[in-house]
Design an enzyme around this catalytic site. Structure first.
Site, PDB file in Angstrom:
ATOM      1  N   ARG A  78       1.579  -0.629  -0.829  1.00 33.36           N
ATOM      2  CA  ARG A  78       0.661  -0.571  -1.970  1.00 33.36           C
ATOM      3  C   ARG A  78       0.554  -2.138  -2.526  1.00 33.36           C
ATOM      4  O   ARG A  78       1.555  -2.735  -2.633  1.00 33.36           O
ATOM      5  CB  ARG A  78       0.608   0.162  -2.950  1.00 33.36           C
ATOM      6  CG  ARG A  78       0.088   1.720  -2.704  1.00 33.36           C
ATOM      7  CD  ARG A  78      -1.117   1.800  -2.189  1.00 33.36           C
ATOM      8  NE  ARG A  78      -1.482   3.129  -1.756  1.00 33.36           N
ATOM      9  CZ  ARG A  78      -1.500   3.729  -0.653  1.00 33.36           C
ATOM     10  NH1 ARG A  78      -1.252   3.000   0.222  1.00 33.36           N
ATOM     11  NH2 ARG A  78      -1.876   4.967  -0.338  1.00 33.36           N
ATOM     12  N   ASP A 128      -0.539  -5.542   4.918  1.00 32.04           N
ATOM     13  CA  ASP A 128      -1.576  -4.630   5.103  1.00 32.04           C
ATOM     14  C   ASP A 128      -2.355  -4.208   4.051  1.00 32.04           C
ATOM     15  O   ASP A 128      -3.215  -3.302   4.153  1.00 32.04           O
ATOM     16  CB  ASP A 128      -0.897  -3.464   5.871  1.00 32.04           C
ATOM     17  CG  ASP A 128      -1.826  -2.540   6.585  1.00 32.04           C
ATOM     18  OD1 ASP A 128      -2.807  -2.881   7.317  1.00 32.04           O
ATOM     19  OD2 ASP A 128      -1.752  -1.470   6.183  1.00 32.04           O
ATOM     20  N   GLU A 141      -7.827  -5.083  -3.052  1.00 33.83           N
ATOM     21  CA  GLU A 141      -8.276  -4.604  -1.970  1.00 33.83           C
ATOM     22  C   GLU A 141      -9.568  -3.675  -1.962  1.00 33.83           C
ATOM     23  O   GLU A 141     -10.509  -3.791  -1.274  1.00 33.83           O
ATOM     24  CB  GLU A 141      -7.407  -4.079  -0.665  1.00 33.83           C
ATOM     25  CG  GLU A 141      -7.198  -2.735  -1.251  1.00 33.83           C
ATOM     26  CD  GLU A 141      -6.200  -1.934  -0.255  1.00 33.83           C
ATOM     27  OE1 GLU A 141      -5.149  -2.674   0.032  1.00 33.83           O
ATOM     28  OE2 GLU A 141      -6.307  -0.856   0.011  1.00 33.83           O
ATOM     29  N   HIS A 182      -5.514  -2.822   5.547  1.00 32.98           N
ATOM     30  CA  HIS A 182      -5.027  -1.461   5.120  1.00 32.98           C
ATOM     31  C   HIS A 182      -5.084  -0.536   6.609  1.00 32.98           C
ATOM     32  O   HIS A 182      -5.863   0.525   6.394  1.00 32.98           O
ATOM     33  CB  HIS A 182      -5.736  -0.806   4.173  1.00 32.98           C
ATOM     34  CG  HIS A 182      -4.848   0.315   3.339  1.00 32.98           C
ATOM     35  ND1 HIS A 182      -4.923   0.148   2.071  1.00 32.98           N
ATOM     36  CD2 HIS A 182      -4.228   1.394   3.835  1.00 32.98           C
ATOM     37  CE1 HIS A 182      -3.979   1.323   1.528  1.00 32.98           C
ATOM     38  NE2 HIS A 182      -3.672   1.962   2.836  1.00 32.98           N
TER      39      HIS A 182
END
Ligand code: NAI
Length: 345
Positions: free
Chosen positions: A231, A255, A260, A292
């Protein structure tokens, strides 16, 4: 018929949910918008909402959902930091998909690491333009290097197995170490100071938020590679950028990113990105960002749809018991004492 408002629908969600949901007495209302205070009214008339990682399910959204008669929040993710589970307790049941393919995330983490240290992303761009020069593409062997894994749950342990396959030395830190796992656990500061590569696989909680900050980065080896497929909030992105500018951090593969929610999963090409910090990180030659996507494999999508449909059905059945329910009955989700054969409330 169980009516489900399905927020933040993407083209890749529908086939698997339509397949596993068909003939089960569930009617999905597929909505492209994310769930938040402005869109919550779209759930009116529904029994449940199905949400993903960037939907906002805070106390005020939960109260609205409850007023509309919604009785289930079905997360189609493992992480649940975007849902105020404490506020939902006693009103709306919350279920998640605890494991859909931990391999998908662990393998993506290794893909990022290999891409970064062997400069595959740069080589790909070069050869497409018939540039066959090797200058600047020198990498390093993973064999014999030390990887520090933070969080040794399902994904962390699979990633450890992959790293061992590459001949890496593994050390780990976990608030709740896995018993008899053969993993060498060390204190967090020792992990920071010994690791050539650090990979984050713990959940985002008030305790883990910004666990990678300037103080943590100060304890790390020069040239450390930081991997985050967990996260975004685990890393203080400003401190990360500073560490990169000071040449302390050798590479970062992300990622996930703390801010985000309004950026990832959307095509923003042709637009001016308002997030200066993300723009600056992306502009760095030693930073790789994926949006993600670590979970995104066919196997994971099928498992997510199958488990979510089964979660929804079991919650609306007579006894309403669902193995994958999250609750605050014992005051802590991670240390849940509840028997899986009873309802949370
Ligand atoms: P898990 O629940 O199996 O493992 C999490 C581990 O973190 C546990 O061993 C737990 O004891 C540990 N932990 C909890 N608090 C901690 C703390 N304060 N410090 C250190 N360790 C702590 O979860 P799983 O399935 O391995 O997933 C890990 C994380 O990966 C999820 O929380 C989620 O945020 C992320 N994730 C990311 C995806 C992506 O597409 N990028 C997809 C799926 C999960």
């Amino acid at each position: 018929m169980i009516k489900v408002a399905f927020f933040d629908t993407k083209a890749y969600d529908r086939p698997s949910f339509e397949h596993y949901g068909s003939g089960q007495g569930i009617e999905f209302r597929f909505l492209e918008t994310k769930l938040n205070e402005d869109t919550v009214q779209l759930a009116k008339g529904c029994d449940a909402v199905c949400v993903f990682v960037n939907d906002t399910v805070n106390a005020s959204v939960i109260d609205q959902l409850y007023a509309y008669g919604v009785r289930l929040i079905a997360l189609r993710s493992a992480g649940y930091n975007n849902v105020d589970v404490r506020s939902a307790f006693g009103k709306i049941h919350v279920v998640h998909v605890p494991a859909y393919s931990p391999y998908s995330v662990a393998e993506h983490t290794m893909a990022l690491l290999l891409t970064s240290v062997r400069r595959i992303h740069k080589a790909y761009n070069r050869t497409r333009e018939f540039n066959f020069s090797l200058n600047g593409l020198t990498g390093f062997d993973l064999h014999g290097k030390t990887v520090g894994v933070i969080g040794t749950g399902k994904i962390g342990q699979i990633f450890i197995g992959i790293c061992r396959g590459f001949g890496m030395n593994v050390i780990a830190y976990d608030r709740f170490p896995a018993k008899d796992s053969g993993i060498e656990y060390v204190p967090l500061d020792e992990l920071f100071s010994r690791s050539d590569v650090i990979s984050l696989h713990c959940p985002l909680t008030s305790e883990t938020r910004h666990m990678i900050d300037s103080s943590a980065i100060g304890k790390m080896k020069k040239g450390v590679v930081i991997l985050n497929t967990s996260r975004g909030g685990l890393i203080d992105a400003e401190a990360l950028l500073e560490g990169i500018k000071e040449r302390k951090i050798g590479a970062a593969c992300l990622d996930v990113y703390e801010e985000e929610a309004d950026i990832f999963f959307e095509d923003r090409s042709g637009h001016i990105l308002g997030d200066d910090l993300l723009s600056r990180l992306i502009s760095m030659p030693n930073v790789i960002v994926t949006s993600h996507q670590a979970f995104l494999t066919e196997e994971a999508l099928n498992n997510i749809a199958q488990t979510t449909v089964s979660n929804i059905l079991s919650c609306f059945e007579k006894d309403g018991i669902c193995d994958n329910e999250l609750c605050y009955r014992c005051g802590s989700i991670e240390q849940c004492q509840k028997s899986r054969k009873e309802k949370c409330f």
